[in-house]
Write an enzyme that holds these catalytic residues in place. Structure first.
Site, mmCIF file in Angstrom:
data_model
loop_
_atom_site.group_PDB
_atom_site.id
_atom_site.type_symbol
_atom_site.label_atom_id
_atom_site.label_comp_id
_atom_site.label_asym_id
_atom_site.label_seq_id
_atom_site.Cartn_x
_atom_site.Cartn_y
_atom_site.Cartn_z
ATOM 1 C CD GLU A 179 23.381 14.816 -22.545
ATOM 2 O OE1 GLU A 179 23.725 13.827 -21.881
ATOM 3 O OE2 GLU A 179 22.233 15.291 -22.529
ATOM 4 C CG HIS A 222 25.058 10.043 -25.986
ATOM 5 N ND1 HIS A 222 25.266 11.397 -25.961
ATOM 6 C CD2 HIS A 222 26.013 9.496 -25.187
ATOM 7 C CE1 HIS A 222 26.295 11.661 -25.166
ATOM 8 N NE2 HIS A 222 26.784 10.518 -24.690
ATOM 9 N NE ARG A 251 26.305 11.780 -19.877
ATOM 10 C CZ ARG A 251 26.234 10.496 -19.536
ATOM 11 N NH1 ARG A 251 26.819 9.555 -20.270
ATOM 12 N NH2 ARG A 251 25.579 10.109 -18.444
ATOM 13 C CG ASP A 262 -0.255 -0.111 2.509
ATOM 14 O OD1 ASP A 262 0.993 -0.219 2.503
ATOM 15 O OD2 ASP A 262 -0.927 -0.077 3.567
ATOM 16 C CD GLU A 305 23.691 16.231 -19.338
ATOM 17 O OE1 GLU A 305 23.913 15.326 -18.518
ATOM 18 O OE2 GLU A 305 22.638 16.306 -19.999
ATOM 19 C CE1 TYR A 320 29.607 8.022 -21.752
ATOM 20 C CE2 TYR A 320 29.257 8.262 -24.121
ATOM 21 C CZ TYR A 320 29.076 8.715 -22.834
ATOM 22 O OH TYR A 320 28.365 9.870 -22.620
ATOM 23 C CG ASP A 344 23.736 12.456 -16.298
ATOM 24 O OD1 ASP A 344 23.118 13.418 -15.827
ATOM 25 O OD2 ASP A 344 23.574 12.041 -17.467
ATOM 26 C CG HIS A 379 20.325 6.050 -19.435
ATOM 27 N ND1 HIS A 379 19.215 6.070 -20.231
ATOM 28 C CD2 HIS A 379 20.906 7.259 -19.615
ATOM 29 C CE1 HIS A 379 19.142 7.232 -20.868
ATOM 30 N NE2 HIS A 379 20.166 7.964 -20.511
ATOM 31 C CG ASP A 390 20.584 16.236 -17.798
ATOM 32 O OD1 ASP A 390 21.323 15.496 -17.135
ATOM 33 O OD2 ASP A 390 20.155 15.944 -18.934
ATOM 34 C CG HIS A 414 15.489 13.185 -22.149
ATOM 35 N ND1 HIS A 414 15.636 11.842 -22.255
ATOM 36 C CD2 HIS A 414 16.681 13.640 -21.685
ATOM 37 C CE1 HIS A 414 16.857 11.501 -21.856
ATOM 38 N NE2 HIS A 414 17.500 12.573 -21.500
ATOM 39 C CG HIS A 425 18.312 16.123 -23.694
ATOM 40 N ND1 HIS A 425 17.797 16.776 -22.595
ATOM 41 C CD2 HIS A 425 19.347 15.372 -23.224
ATOM 42 C CE1 HIS A 425 18.472 16.415 -21.515
ATOM 43 N NE2 HIS A 425 19.436 15.580 -21.863
HETATM 44 N N1 GLY Z 1 20.452 12.565 -17.509
HETATM 45 C C1 GLY Z 1 20.007 12.037 -18.721
HETATM 46 C C2 GLY Z 1 20.616 12.702 -19.871
HETATM 47 O O1 GLY Z 1 21.678 13.285 -19.750
HETATM 48 O O2 GLY Z 1 20.064 12.762 -20.936
HETATM 49 MN MN MN Z 2 21.092 15.151 -20.623
HETATM 50 MN MN MN Z 3 22.403 13.948 -17.897
#
Ligand code: GLY
Ligand code: MN
Ligand code: MN
Length: 413
Positions: A360, A326, A381, A34, A383, A364, A236, A219, A247, A337, A330
């Site tokens: 970003e 990637h 990365r 619950d 970002e 890798y 991240d 991720h 982000d 996103h 975004h």
């Molecule tokens: N934190 C997810 C991205 O960087 O898109």
């Molecule tokens: Mn991002």
């Molecule tokens: Mn991110």
């Protein structure tokens, strides 16, 4: 007029004549037994109504703004806290509040004379369940609202800038507190502490805290392993403040000093980060920023002999994709996103003042790639969150260092 009323008015003027919009709030989701997940209002519903509760439906036309919502209930409120009730919807600008328990009976009557019913695509199924016999034409609202949400107002910018500041402070705290032997989740705790201490009660997405080989998983969020001496950690993590996301990613050495190979890869990503940010110019297309990052990363990998061939071939045959898989960014806003990135034809929308994008780039090098061992398991990365302005761009996350020397100095103090 408050910003929510202005948005509703703006939207109602965009819709075809003789139309009504029906908006659905989020529902509670059971986590186990619950216990529910923390409630998060639907971003579009929140953007247009500011009404914070689950089980809410808003009906909007040129003249009316009706909210169906939960009724007050003394016993429920004793257990779970205050319920606003239809009698308090006026405070949110509603012309009328009605109990959600009456929605099935009243809604069909309310909307039967409208030629068009606008609704977000994600709630069309719910709408059809409530109005199985409607003769109105059901039309999607998504593009109209996405276009509105893409351009941030002064009020929104103030919140997002504060979210970016808090997240930057959290990255600084983490750089100062990480040490070999710590668990990834212990470093994650430093972020949550800093977010909450500054009034940001939620993360904008599950934090990614990956040391060593985990830094190569885009991720990764198990965050369960030990951080080892000599490894990098990629974090991240960004807070959500008043529903708005930040982000940020930074990658730093667990022991405070980059190795030769880590430094070589980092410098490539850093160069891609700086040059791609410079491509965030009003009227320019995000594809250009992405291509900038692909070129710099591909050339850097060729220079280090981690890729073979010439630059054009590496790009045209997507050889770089094993290392950088990637997009460079975004849009960012109520959703991490965020909406507004593509137009009706599916093309990327040009940058305009008031938009916020992430930049970003990353490299890798997972252990299956055919490269010398000393480069394996390096994932990097960087970002940042970047506002498009009339004059160019503004980096909202530059409080947190990204130059190697600045990171090493910060980590040694
Ligand atoms: N934190 C997810 C991205 O960087 O898109
Ligand atoms: Mn991002
Ligand atoms: Mn991110």
């Amino acid at each position: 007029m408050d910003i929510f009323s202005k948005r509703r008015q703006f939207l109602s003027e965009l819709l075809e004549e003789n139309s009504v919009a029906i908006l659905f709030g989020s529902e509670e989701i059971i986590r186990n037994g619950d216990v529910n997940y923390p409630f998060r209002q639907n971003s579009n519903f929140s953007y247009l109504t500011n009404f914070p509760e689950s089980e809410s439906i808003a009906v909007l036309d040129e003249k009316n703004f009706i909210i169906f919502c939960k009724e007050k209930n003394k016993l429920k409120e004793q257990w779970d806290g205050e319920i606003l009730g239809p009698e308090n919807t006026e405070k949110y600008g509603a012309t009328r509040g009605i109990s959600i328990s009456e929605c099935r009976d009243i809604l069909p009557e309310l909307v039967k004379d409208f030629a068009n019913i606008y609704c977000f695509e994600s709630s069309i199924k719910k709408l059809k369940k409530l109005l199985p016999n409607t003769e109105s034409i059901i039309k999607p609202l998504d593009f109209e609202v996405s276009k509105m949400r893409a351009i941030k107002s002064e009020e929104e910018l103030k919140i997002i800038k504060e979210a970016c500041r808090i997240s930057s402070l959290a990255h600084i705290r983490a750089m100062k507190s990480v040490k070999p032997g710590m668990y990834e989740y212990q470093l994650e705790a430093e972020y949550i502490h800093e977010f909450m201490s500054h009034g940001a009660r939620a993360c904008a997405y599950p934090s990614i805290v990956g040391g060593g080989k985990n830094s190569c998983v885009l991720h990764y969020n198990d965050n369960k392993d030990v951080l080892n001496d000599g490894d990098l950690v990629l974090v991240d993590a960004g807070c959500e403040l008043n529903h708005y996301a930040s982000d940020i990613t930074r990658t730093f050495p667990v022991n405070g000093k980059f190795s030769k190979e880590q430094r070589e890869i980092y410098e490539i990503v850093l160069e891609a980060s700086k040059k791609s940010i410079e491509a965030v110019i009003s009227g320019s297309n995000p594809l250009k920023a992405h291509e900038t990052s692909v070129k710099i990363i591909s050339q850097g990998l060729l220079d280090l002999k981690l890729l073979e061939g010439d630059l054009n071939e590496v790009i045209e045959t997507n050889k770089y994709f094993d290392f950088y898989m990637h997009r460079v960014g975004h849009y960012l806003g109520l959703d991490v996103h965020d909406v507004g990135g593509k137009n009706e034809k599916g093309d990327w929308v040009d940058y305009s003042p008031g938009m916020i994008t992430t930049i970003e780039p990353g490299i890798y090098i997972n252990e299956n790639l055919n490269v010398p061992n000393q480069y394996k398991n390096i994932g990097i990365r960087i970002e940042d969150n970047v506002l498009v302005t009339d004059k160019g761009f503004e980096v909202l996350t530059d409080l947190v260092p990204k130059e190697i020397k600045d990171i090493e100095v910060l980590m040694s103090t």
